[in-house]
Design a protein around this motif. Structure first.
Motif, PDB file in Angstrom:
ATOM      1  N   LEU A 173       0.811  -1.224   0.000  1.00  0.00           N
ATOM      2  CA  LEU A 173       0.000   0.000   0.000  1.00  0.00           C
ATOM      3  C   LEU A 173       0.839   1.267   0.000  1.00  0.00           C
ATOM      4  O   LEU A 173       0.421   2.298  -0.545  1.00  0.00           O
ATOM      5  CB  LEU A 173      -0.922   0.018   1.235  1.00  0.00           C
ATOM      6  N   CYS A 174       2.002   1.197   0.624  1.00  0.00           N
ATOM      7  CA  CYS A 174       2.820   2.394   0.826  1.00  0.00           C
ATOM      8  C   CYS A 174       3.988   2.411  -0.162  1.00  0.00           C
ATOM      9  O   CYS A 174       4.695   1.410  -0.316  1.00  0.00           O
ATOM     10  CB  CYS A 174       3.369   2.435   2.253  1.00  0.00           C
ATOM     11  N   THR A 175       4.210   3.539  -0.786  1.00  0.00           N
ATOM     12  CA  THR A 175       5.359   3.670  -1.685  1.00  0.00           C
ATOM     13  C   THR A 175       6.640   3.774  -0.860  1.00  0.00           C
ATOM     14  O   THR A 175       6.610   4.176   0.320  1.00  0.00           O
ATOM     15  CB  THR A 175       5.223   4.925  -2.556  1.00  0.00           C
ATOM     16  N   PRO A 176       7.797   3.446  -1.431  1.00  0.00           N
ATOM     17  CA  PRO A 176       9.068   3.628  -0.716  1.00  0.00           C
ATOM     18  C   PRO A 176       9.262   5.060  -0.237  1.00  0.00           C
ATOM     19  O   PRO A 176       9.798   5.283   0.859  1.00  0.00           O
ATOM     20  CB  PRO A 176      10.116   3.231  -1.753  1.00  0.00           C
ATOM     21  N   ALA A 177       8.826   6.037  -1.031  1.00  0.00           N
ATOM     22  CA  ALA A 177       8.984   7.441  -0.623  1.00  0.00           C
ATOM     23  C   ALA A 177       8.137   7.747   0.604  1.00  0.00           C
ATOM     24  O   ALA A 177       8.581   8.467   1.518  1.00  0.00           O
ATOM     25  CB  ALA A 177       8.593   8.369  -1.782  1.00  0.00           C
ATOM     26  N   TYR A 178       6.921   7.204   0.648  1.00  0.00           N
ATOM     27  CA  TYR A 178       6.053   7.420   1.811  1.00  0.00           C
ATOM     28  C   TYR A 178       6.680   6.790   3.054  1.00  0.00           C
ATOM     29  O   TYR A 178       6.720   7.402   4.133  1.00  0.00           O
ATOM     30  CB  TYR A 178       4.666   6.823   1.548  1.00  0.00           C
ATOM     31  N   ILE A 179       7.196   5.578   2.908  1.00  0.00           N
ATOM     32  CA  ILE A 179       7.816   4.891   4.050  1.00  0.00           C
ATOM     33  C   ILE A 179       9.013   5.683   4.558  1.00  0.00           C
ATOM     34  O   ILE A 179       9.179   5.895   5.770  1.00  0.00           O
ATOM     35  CB  ILE A 179       8.219   3.459   3.660  1.00  0.00           C
ATOM     36  N   ASP A 180       9.852   6.176   3.645  1.00  0.00           N
ATOM     37  CA  ASP A 180      11.019   6.983   4.050  1.00  0.00           C
ATOM     38  C   ASP A 180      10.575   8.234   4.803  1.00  0.00           C
ATOM     39  O   ASP A 180      11.189   8.624   5.810  1.00  0.00           O
ATOM     40  CB  ASP A 180      11.836   7.376   2.829  1.00  0.00           C
ATOM     41  N   MET A 181       9.514   8.874   4.315  1.00  0.00           N
ATOM     42  CA  MET A 181       9.028  10.096   4.956  1.00  0.00           C
ATOM     43  C   MET A 181       8.563   9.829   6.385  1.00  0.00           C
ATOM     44  O   MET A 181       8.920  10.579   7.314  1.00  0.00           O
ATOM     45  CB  MET A 181       7.870  10.668   4.127  1.00  0.00           C
ATOM     46  N   VAL A 182       7.816   8.739   6.570  1.00  0.00           N
ATOM     47  CA  VAL A 182       7.317   8.421   7.910  1.00  0.00           C
ATOM     48  C   VAL A 182       8.476   8.047   8.831  1.00  0.00           C
ATOM     49  O   VAL A 182       8.585   8.528   9.970  1.00  0.00           O
ATOM     50  CB  VAL A 182       6.274   7.284   7.848  1.00  0.00           C
ATOM     51  N   VAL A 183       9.382   7.209   8.350  1.00  0.00           N
ATOM     52  CA  VAL A 183      10.519   6.766   9.173  1.00  0.00           C
ATOM     53  C   VAL A 183      11.371   7.967   9.592  1.00  0.00           C
ATOM     54  O   VAL A 183      11.774   8.091  10.763  1.00  0.00           O
ATOM     55  CB  VAL A 183      11.362   5.725   8.407  1.00  0.00           C
ATOM     56  N   ASP A 184      11.644   8.870   8.673  1.00  0.00           N
ATOM     57  CA  ASP A 184      12.488  10.026   8.973  1.00  0.00           C
ATOM     58  C   ASP A 184      11.840  10.992   9.966  1.00  0.00           C
ATOM     59  O   ASP A 184      12.535  11.810  10.586  1.00  0.00           O
ATOM     60  CB  ASP A 184      12.833  10.776   7.684  1.00  0.00           C
ATOM     61  N   SER A 185      10.510  10.880  10.112  1.00  0.00           N
ATOM     62  CA  SER A 185       9.819  11.805  11.023  1.00  0.00           C
ATOM     63  C   SER A 185      10.016  11.428  12.494  1.00  0.00           C
ATOM     64  O   SER A 185       9.649  12.211  13.373  1.00  0.00           O
ATOM     65  CB  SER A 185       8.323  11.840  10.697  1.00  0.00           C
ATOM     66  N   PHE A 186      10.593  10.277  12.771  1.00  0.00           N
ATOM     67  CA  PHE A 186      10.851   9.863  14.155  1.00  0.00           C
ATOM     68  C   PHE A 186      12.186  10.477  14.589  1.00  0.00           C
ATOM     69  O   PHE A 186      13.239   9.861  14.499  1.00  0.00           O
ATOM     70  CB  PHE A 186      10.860   8.333  14.264  1.00  0.00           C
ATOM     71  N   ARG A 187      12.095  11.735  15.044  1.00  0.00           N
ATOM     72  CA  ARG A 187      13.302  12.495  15.366  1.00  0.00           C
ATOM     73  C   ARG A 187      13.540  12.636  16.863  1.00  0.00           C
ATOM     74  O   ARG A 187      14.670  12.853  17.297  1.00  0.00           O
ATOM     75  CB  ARG A 187      13.222  13.884  14.725  1.00  0.00           C
ATOM     76  N   ASP A 188      12.475  12.595  17.664  1.00  0.00           N
ATOM     77  CA  ASP A 188      12.662  12.722  19.110  1.00  0.00           C
ATOM     78  C   ASP A 188      13.503  11.567  19.636  1.00  0.00           C
ATOM     79  O   ASP A 188      13.257  10.404  19.297  1.00  0.00           O
ATOM     80  CB  ASP A 188      11.306  12.720  19.823  1.00  0.00           C
TER      81      ASP A 188
END
Length: 584
Positions: A204-219
């Protein structure tokens, strides 16, 4: 009344039926779920390599096999986390506490598996993300429930970003740290989130979408959303993860002492239980469990009905403090037993030294109750359980008693467990486990393995040879490892390793271990020199199989060292079963 049990495949008929009911619950409770997602659950269970998760199905099940709720958990042993795919009660059982019982069980299991925590998705309680008021109320109730356990959405990430811009109800990623006060580093969270998205939603998720979500875990460490439904963190966040699945249910025959044969030299005495309990109690890894009462049909499932009827009748007719011993054996005519009950004892016995008395049947029946109670604790999720019983049972055959044994406690429990998957029985008593060999000789769903003194010199003398490998469907599913009268521990350990390889290759769902401690130095019925440290090594090797293991007490008669040897064995067994460490 229900138990919660887990399974990893649908090989056993009982598991296939449970899985069918689980799929029905999914269709009823999750109507928006795609049919192919429901249909693929068997594949998730049977093919962990393909999906890169070990999927475990937990069902809340009544005594007749009715599934009233379920949970599907995915475990990643490398990243040390669990992901909750689904959890639901059946439509008719909603509101009965089943969902809470299942979730609490998952938390205990995840702790045993060494997980950092449980991750799962929850639909949002924010009106900006959920436009339907009715669904919004349901979402709030669900998040409020999980908050009771300290589980909350991870804050400050893009996880709830819709895959399609116009999608409604995008899920939060919720994290339950199982009451462990360890922060979750961002680098670890990013690996886990990538694993979830790629393995579960890669279609369901494109590689770009997955990268965006993963990179948002910054805390760093990860931050959970503040409490929304409670003023302070609830006690349940820690209290419900008790670690009880690490503890060993200890089921002691509370009627064993009524079977007390006082003849000189009769070594199967009540002091055996006391000696073991004295050493095990201080360990803190055991949980005393009261034996339940089970129907006689479980004994009749493995023993001949005529033998049971005789045994009950002869015991009931004997006077208190009177024992009879077999002395006439039916070599010439086995089809016509004598009328006199005392004479008929030899018709059902394999030796001349196992007495029948008024209390033998009562004590033997209660020993079976203990083995079945311990089996139910294994089904309920404990990795180890121990039936500390006398009289022992592994010499009792389909229609014969002997070797101080009347009913085969371990075999009754093995047959009981076999409804839920294949069973391996491992007998490490000094004497051959002839009882389970005879009982399961024609079956392929129960692998019987015995390490013992060679029958050329050791009781029961007539069985336990290496070439006895089963018959019919059971050919290859009975394995004997007869060993010399004089032996060192290294040779025994090499033989045990061969036996354990056979068990691993069989891929059983459960292990039933017949624990004989008469291999100890000084035992009056054996000739081997094993010491405390040897028993710890044995326990560690067997525990490392990683199987849910029911231990049933068999022999062991050198009471000065019996308890010490039992203690060492269980210290090793626990360490092998829980290599991740922690406290029992």
């Amino acid at each position: 009344m229900f138990i919660i049990r887990r399974f990893f495949d649908e090989v056993a008929p009982r598991n296939r039926e449970a899985l069918r009911q689980v799929q029905t619950i999914l269709r009823e409770q999750f109507p928006a779920l795609k049919p192919e997602d429901i249909d693929k659950i068997p594949e998730l269970l049977r093919n962990p390599l393909k999906h890169r998760f070990r999927s475990i199905l937990y069902v809340a099940e009544g005594s007749r096999g009715t599934v009233t709720g379920f949970a599907l958990l995915s475990h990643d042993p490398e990243l040390h986390f669990a992901y909750l795919d689904y959890i639901s009660a059946a439509k008719a059982a909603t509101g009965g506490g089943i969902g809470g019982a299942l979730y609490e069980r998952l938390r205990e299991e995840a702790l045993v598996l060494g997980c950092r925590g449980i991750f799962f998705e929850c639909l949002p309680d924010d009106p900006a993300l959920c436009r339907d008021p009715e669904i919004l109320a349901q979402n709030r109730a669900r998040l409020k429930f999980y908050e009771k356990y300290g589980a909350r959405p991870i804050a400050g990430t893009a996880y709830e970003t819709p895959v399609k811009p116009d999608d409604d109800n995008p899920p939060y990623l919720v994290f339950d740290n199982l009451g462990q006060e360890r922060p979750l580093p961002a680098v670890e969270a990013r690996r886990i989130v990538r694993a979830i998205l790629e393995r579960r939603y890669g279609h369901l998720c494109t590689p770009a979408y997955i990268d965006m979500v993963v990179d948002s875990f910054r805390d760093d460490p990860v931050v959970l959303r503040p409490l929304r439904y409670r003023r302070k963190a609830p006690a349940a966040a820690k209290a419900t993860v008790s670690g009880r699945l690490r503890r060993i249910p200890l089921v002691v025959n509370d009627q064993h002492s009524i079977h007390h044969v006082r003849e000189r030299g009769y070594v199967e005495a009540p002091v055996r239980i006391d000696a073991i309990l004295k050493e095990l109690t201080p360990l803190g890894m055991f949980e005393r469990t009261t034996p339940a009462d089970y129907p006689e049909r479980h004994i009749r499932a493995v023993h001949d009905g005529a033998y049971l009827d005789y045994f009950k009748k002869v015991c009931a007719n004997l006077a208190v403090n009177r024992s009879i011993y077999p002395y006439v054996f039916p070599i010439r005519n086995q089809a016509r037993p004598p009328k006199e009950l005392a004479v008929r004892a030899g018709y059902y016995c394999i030796d001349t030294f196992t007495p029948i008395n008024r209390n033998a049947q009562l004590a033997a029946t209660r020993a079976v109750d203990c083995a079945l109670t311990a089996a139910d604790r294994i089904l309920a999720g404990h990795r180890l359980a121990y039936a500390l019983v006398r009289p022992p049972g592994h010499h009792a055959e389909v229609r014969a008693f002997g070797g101080f044994c009347y009913y085969n406690n371990a075999a009754v429990a093995a047959h009981y467990l076999s409804r839920f998957g294949p069973i391996a029985m491992l007998d490490i008593d000094y004497h051959h486990g002839n009882g389970q060999q005879v009982i399961f000789y024609g079956r392929k769903d129960v692998l019987t393995v015995s390490l013992h003194g060679h029958p050329s010199f050791a009781y029961p003398y007539f069985s336990g040879f290496e070439d006895e490998k089963g018959e019919g469907e059971g050919i290859g599913f009975n394995r004997n490892y007869p060993l010399p009268e004089t032996i060192d521990f290294d040779l025994y350990l090499k033989t045990l390793d061969k036996a354990l390889r056979k068990i691993r290759a069989f891929q059983p769902s459960y292990l039933v271990l017949c624990l004989g401690l008469d291999t100890a130095k000084g035992d009056p019925t054996g000739t081997w020199p094993f010491k405390g440290k040897d028993f710890e090594t044995l326990g560690r090797r067997i525990g490392a199989l990683g199987l849910p293991t029911l231990v049933v007490q068999e022999g062991g008669y050198y009471t000065r060292q019996l308890g010490v040897n039992a203690r060492n064995f269980f210290v090793g067994l626990w360490a092998g079963a829980f290599p991740e460490g922690g406290n029992p």
